[in-house]
Design a protein around this motif. Sequence first.
Motif, PDB file in Angstrom:
ATOM      1  N   LEU A 121       0.805  -1.223   0.000  1.00 60.97           N
ATOM      2  CA  LEU A 121       0.000   0.000   0.000  1.00 60.97           C
ATOM      3  C   LEU A 121       0.844   1.282   0.000  1.00 60.97           C
ATOM      4  O   LEU A 121       0.538   2.215  -0.744  1.00 60.97           O
ATOM      5  N   PRO A 122       1.928   1.372   0.816  1.00 62.07           N
ATOM      6  CA  PRO A 122       2.749   2.595   0.748  1.00 62.07           C
ATOM      7  C   PRO A 122       3.371   2.809  -0.634  1.00 62.07           C
ATOM      8  O   PRO A 122       3.525   3.953  -1.077  1.00 62.07           O
ATOM      9  N   ILE A 123       3.718   1.715  -1.312  1.00 61.13           N
ATOM     10  CA  ILE A 123       4.292   1.835  -2.657  1.00 61.13           C
ATOM     11  C   ILE A 123       3.261   2.416  -3.616  1.00 61.13           C
ATOM     12  O   ILE A 123       3.558   3.321  -4.403  1.00 61.13           O
ATOM     13  N   GLY A 128       0.532   7.673  -6.156  1.00 63.89           N
ATOM     14  CA  GLY A 128      -0.767   8.312  -6.291  1.00 63.89           C
ATOM     15  C   GLY A 128      -1.941   7.361  -6.434  1.00 63.89           C
ATOM     16  O   GLY A 128      -3.017   7.763  -6.883  1.00 63.89           O
ATOM     17  N   TYR A 129      -1.774   6.112  -6.045  1.00 62.98           N
ATOM     18  CA  TYR A 129      -2.844   5.126  -6.149  1.00 62.98           C
ATOM     19  C   TYR A 129      -3.276   4.669  -4.770  1.00 62.98           C
ATOM     20  O   TYR A 129      -2.466   4.540  -3.859  1.00 62.98           O
ATOM     21  N   GLY A 130      -4.573   4.406  -4.644  1.00 62.74           N
ATOM     22  CA  GLY A 130      -5.089   3.816  -3.423  1.00 62.74           C
ATOM     23  C   GLY A 130      -5.048   2.304  -3.527  1.00 62.74           C
ATOM     24  O   GLY A 130      -4.450   1.756  -4.459  1.00 62.74           O
ATOM     25  N   VAL A 189       1.694  -8.482  -8.469  1.00 66.49           N
ATOM     26  CA  VAL A 189       2.044  -8.359  -9.885  1.00 66.49           C
ATOM     27  C   VAL A 189       1.337  -7.159 -10.506  1.00 66.49           C
ATOM     28  O   VAL A 189       1.938  -6.377 -11.258  1.00 66.49           O
ATOM     29  N   GLN A 190       0.054  -7.003 -10.178  1.00 66.58           N
ATOM     30  CA  GLN A 190      -0.708  -5.870 -10.700  1.00 66.58           C
ATOM     31  C   GLN A 190      -0.136  -4.548 -10.192  1.00 66.58           C
ATOM     32  O   GLN A 190      -0.014  -3.575 -10.952  1.00 66.58           O
ATOM     33  N   ALA A 191       0.223  -4.509  -8.917  1.00 64.27           N
ATOM     34  CA  ALA A 191       0.810  -3.292  -8.351  1.00 64.27           C
ATOM     35  C   ALA A 191       2.135  -2.962  -9.037  1.00 64.27           C
ATOM     36  O   ALA A 191       2.416  -1.795  -9.351  1.00 64.27           O
ATOM     37  N   ARG A 192       2.932  -3.988  -9.296  1.00 60.74           N
ATOM     38  CA  ARG A 192       4.222  -3.777  -9.972  1.00 60.74           C
ATOM     39  C   ARG A 192       4.015  -3.234 -11.389  1.00 60.74           C
ATOM     40  O   ARG A 192       4.739  -2.336 -11.829  1.00 60.74           O
ATOM     41  N   GLN A 193       3.034  -3.767 -12.090  1.00 66.90           N
ATOM     42  CA  GLN A 193       2.744  -3.300 -13.451  1.00 66.90           C
ATOM     43  C   GLN A 193       2.308  -1.839 -13.447  1.00 66.90           C
ATOM     44  O   GLN A 193       2.707  -1.055 -14.316  1.00 66.90           O
ATOM     45  N   ALA A 197       4.387   1.151 -15.210  1.00 67.08           N
ATOM     46  CA  ALA A 197       3.741   1.976 -16.228  1.00 67.08           C
ATOM     47  C   ALA A 197       3.807   3.448 -15.827  1.00 67.08           C
ATOM     48  O   ALA A 197       4.008   4.330 -16.677  1.00 67.08           O
ATOM     49  N   ASP A 198       3.655   3.724 -14.525  1.00 59.74           N
ATOM     50  CA  ASP A 198       3.705   5.090 -14.041  1.00 59.74           C
ATOM     51  C   ASP A 198       5.102   5.662 -14.214  1.00 59.74           C
ATOM     52  O   ASP A 198       5.290   6.829 -14.622  1.00 59.74           O
ATOM     53  N   ALA A 199       6.132   4.843 -13.934  1.00 60.77           N
ATOM     54  CA  ALA A 199       7.528   5.293 -14.076  1.00 60.77           C
ATOM     55  C   ALA A 199       7.864   5.537 -15.551  1.00 60.77           C
ATOM     56  O   ALA A 199       8.566   6.476 -15.893  1.00 60.77           O
TER      57      ALA A 199
END
Length: 203
Positions: A121-123, A128-130, A189-193, A197-199
Amino acid sequence: MEVQETRVQTDRVLTIPNLLSMGRLVGVPIFLWLILWPVFGGPKNDGWAIVVLMLSGISDYLDGKLARRWGQISRLGQILDPAADRLYVLSTLVGLTWREILPWWVTAILLTRELFIASLLPILNRHGYGPLQVSFLGKAATFNLMYAFPLLLLGDGTSWIATPAEIVSWAFIWWGTTLYWWAAILYAVQARQIVKADAASAS
């Protein structure tokens, strides 16, 4: 709430699905009191604790179904639903482990999964995502565990149904625990993607 439809459709707070989720949250301390009362010298209230868990499972099914059918998917509902799920899982783990009905190592496996999700969650917040939406797999895992816990509590009794209830409960526990971790890995995996994508868009 299942992944089939997650778009916010209303800003209303007092909807039937939200009230069901709120009622489920109110049931958490009631369940804890019922299941832990014997630990502090009170009478056994396992029957009522099972009823609370069953009502929680029914409301968990209904709030998502009604929200989709009536076009009442709300941001509040998307927060309340998984919060109620997690609190019921955690409170049940605490109660059953304290009563020595559930082995501590099973509790440790499930709690480690919750810590794993919490660490993501902190990542997400930094980008900027919940919290991400609950997946169908995650919901299925919760359903399995919520079926398992009342049966495990029923299996702690002395009636003729205790032994078959305990056997079935452990089948649900193992299947639910496997799905619970599988959903967590897919969540990571979804959070990493999303982060990648944001980076990439920022560079």
